[in-house]
Design a protein around this motif. Structure first.
Motif, PDB file in Angstrom:
ATOM      1  N   ALA A  73     -34.957  99.069 -47.551  1.00 28.96           N
ATOM      2  CA  ALA A  73     -36.360  99.474 -47.529  1.00 28.96           C
ATOM      3  C   ALA A  73     -36.507 100.956 -47.858  1.00 28.96           C
ATOM      4  O   ALA A  73     -37.387 101.360 -48.612  1.00 28.96           O
ATOM      5  CB  ALA A  73     -36.967  99.172 -46.157  1.00 28.96           C
ATOM      6  N   THR A  92     -40.414  92.001 -46.608  1.00 25.08           N
ATOM      7  CA  THR A  92     -39.554  93.066 -46.083  1.00 25.08           C
ATOM      8  C   THR A  92     -38.236  93.185 -46.843  1.00 25.08           C
ATOM      9  O   THR A  92     -37.322  93.870 -46.402  1.00 25.08           O
ATOM     10  CB  THR A  92     -39.238  92.841 -44.586  1.00 25.08           C
ATOM     11  OG1 THR A  92     -38.681  91.532 -44.442  1.00 25.08           O
ATOM     12  CG2 THR A  92     -40.471  92.967 -43.736  1.00 25.08           C
ATOM     13  N   PRO A 138     -37.987  98.691 -42.246  1.00 31.09           N
ATOM     14  CA  PRO A 138     -38.444  97.744 -43.265  1.00 31.09           C
ATOM     15  C   PRO A 138     -39.962  97.612 -43.311  1.00 31.09           C
ATOM     16  O   PRO A 138     -40.546  97.393 -44.366  1.00 31.09           O
ATOM     17  CB  PRO A 138     -37.787  96.425 -42.850  1.00 31.09           C
ATOM     18  CG  PRO A 138     -36.603  96.823 -42.062  1.00 31.09           C
ATOM     19  CD  PRO A 138     -37.009  98.081 -41.335  1.00 31.09           C
ATOM     20  N   ALA A 139     -40.616  97.736 -42.139  1.00 30.92           N
ATOM     21  CA  ALA A 139     -42.061  97.577 -42.106  1.00 30.92           C
ATOM     22  C   ALA A 139     -42.775  98.867 -42.504  1.00 30.92           C
ATOM     23  O   ALA A 139     -43.900  98.829 -43.016  1.00 30.92           O
ATOM     24  CB  ALA A 139     -42.501  97.144 -40.710  1.00 30.92           C
TER      25      ALA A 139
END
Lengths: 192, 192
Positions: free
Chosen positions: A60, B108, B33-34
């Motif tokens: 990410a 994600t 990831p968020a």
């Protein structure tokens, strides 16, 4: 009052240390889910269906698009087979035999994974276009100086990375089976 | 005695630092990831349309690539899927001679499926992306023959990315590799 300041300082120190350790864990990638074969490292968990939290955080953070396990497998190297880090001041020979895969490519990238800004110079070779000897063995030279044969352009100075991508690889994606793929050696040549 | 008292006074703060650091470390790894603003979904969102396939912009001059550690020999196209309006079909005609692959990732970045042209049935890749709640309706509507040829994939999130890769086997093959990407479609399935 001093107790309050001390508590505040402790909390701040805690936050700093917490963030710093996250950065160390994902930026330097402490080796979670990686497998090494000679100079090459594969981030096996990058494309796995159940990556661990550190791998997910790293994907990410850097916006990578890893290969899925059904597509192939890629390896990166930042140093030669003797363990010396790549430098633009030296030439490197990538020596290998046929690799157990349908297609492979060897590319040269900067340490952040971007294409080096060297204009139209060649930054990638594929298994389909490479010049080989009769027994299928090949040699690619990474150098800042242009040369005949399989030549890939390295930067004049500074570090770089080599990436070897195997597509529709016949090897499994577990650490134990990678060694059998027959990945090329990387030998240091002349330095300037 | 005095030293021991000072150490005793210091201890709760040290413990506090460690605790705060631990919590910050775990929370930020899990939240990455968020929260990461530059993950692949965000980067691709700058050029990839929703439920439609578009080629990644290519600009060799400034060394820009669609993502870090992307193989320079790979041409990329992507489709951001959104299943809230119903299932999305991803289909391609392949020749099984040239490498074409697809990876499907959730919002994600988790890759939930990947495949290459080698797994194509009758030279066609045909994937139907759907949500769990749409599975029944799709199964009822589909004919036997269709069901055999279509790979149904339940996506873990309503939105996500389909990344299509086409290998240019040499610089001369780039135009053809680009054309092979144009044989891939990504579109909302019209209601039956």
């Amino acid at each position: 009052m001093t107790t309050f300041i001390k508590m505040l300082a402790a909390a701040l120190a805690g936050v700093c240390i917490g963030l710093l350790t996250v950065d160390m864990a994902i930026v330097r990638d402490a080796g979670f889910g990686s497998a090494a074969a000679g100079p090459w490292t594969a981030w096996l968990k990058r494309g796995a269906p159940d990556p661990d939290p550190y791998t997910r955080a790293a994907i990410a953070r850097f916006g990578e698009i890893p290969l899925g396990p059904g597509e192939g497998l890629s390896f990166v190297a930042g140093a030669d087979s003797a363990g010396a880090r790549f430098s633009g001041a030296c030439d490197y020979r990538i020596v290998g035999k046929p690799i157990a895969t349908r297609f492979w490519t060897l590319s040269l990238l900067d340490p952040a994974g971007a294409r080096p800004a060297n204009g139209d110079a060649r930054a990638v070779f594929t298994s389909q276009e490479i010049l080989r000897s009769e027994d299928g063995a090949f040699e690619i030279v990474a150098s800042a100086r242009a040369r005949a044969g399989n030549w890939i352009a390295a930067p004049e100075t500074g570090a770089f990375m080599l990436m070897l991508s195997l597509y529709d690889a016949s090897v499994g994606t577990t650490a134990g089976t990678i060694a059998t793929a027959g990945l090329p050696r990387i030998e240091k040549g002349d330095c300037r | 005695m005095k030293a021991a008292r000072r150490l005793g006074g210091f201890f709760p703060y040290a413990l506090g630092v460690v605790l705060v650091a631990g919590v910050v470390h775990i929370v930020s790894v899990l939240a990455m990831p968020a929260l990461a603003p530059r993950d692949a979904y965000a980067r691709f969102g700058e050029w990839a349309p929703v439920n439609e396939l578009a080629p990644a912009p290519e600009s060799a001059r400034d060394g820009a690539a669609p993502a870090p550690f992307n193989d320079p020999a790979m041409l990329i196209a992507a489709c951001r899927f959104d299943l809230s309006g119903g299932p999305v079909r991803v289909a391609a005609t392949v020749d099984r001679e040239h490498f074409l692959s697809m990876s499907f990732q959730g919002r994600t970045g988790r890759i939930f499926h990947s495949l290459t042209d080698r797994g194509a049935l009758r030279d066609r890749i045909d994937v139907l992306l759907l949500r769990q709640q749409d599975v029944e309706a799709v199964e009822d509507a589909e004919s036997e023959d269709e069901a055999h040829q279509t790979l149904r994939l339940v996506a873990p999130t309503t939105t996500g990315l389909v990344i299509v890769r086409s290998l240019a086997e040499s610089p001369q093959d780039r135009d053809a590799a680009r054309a092979r990407l144009r044989n891939v479609r990504c579109a909302v399935e019209p209601p039956a």
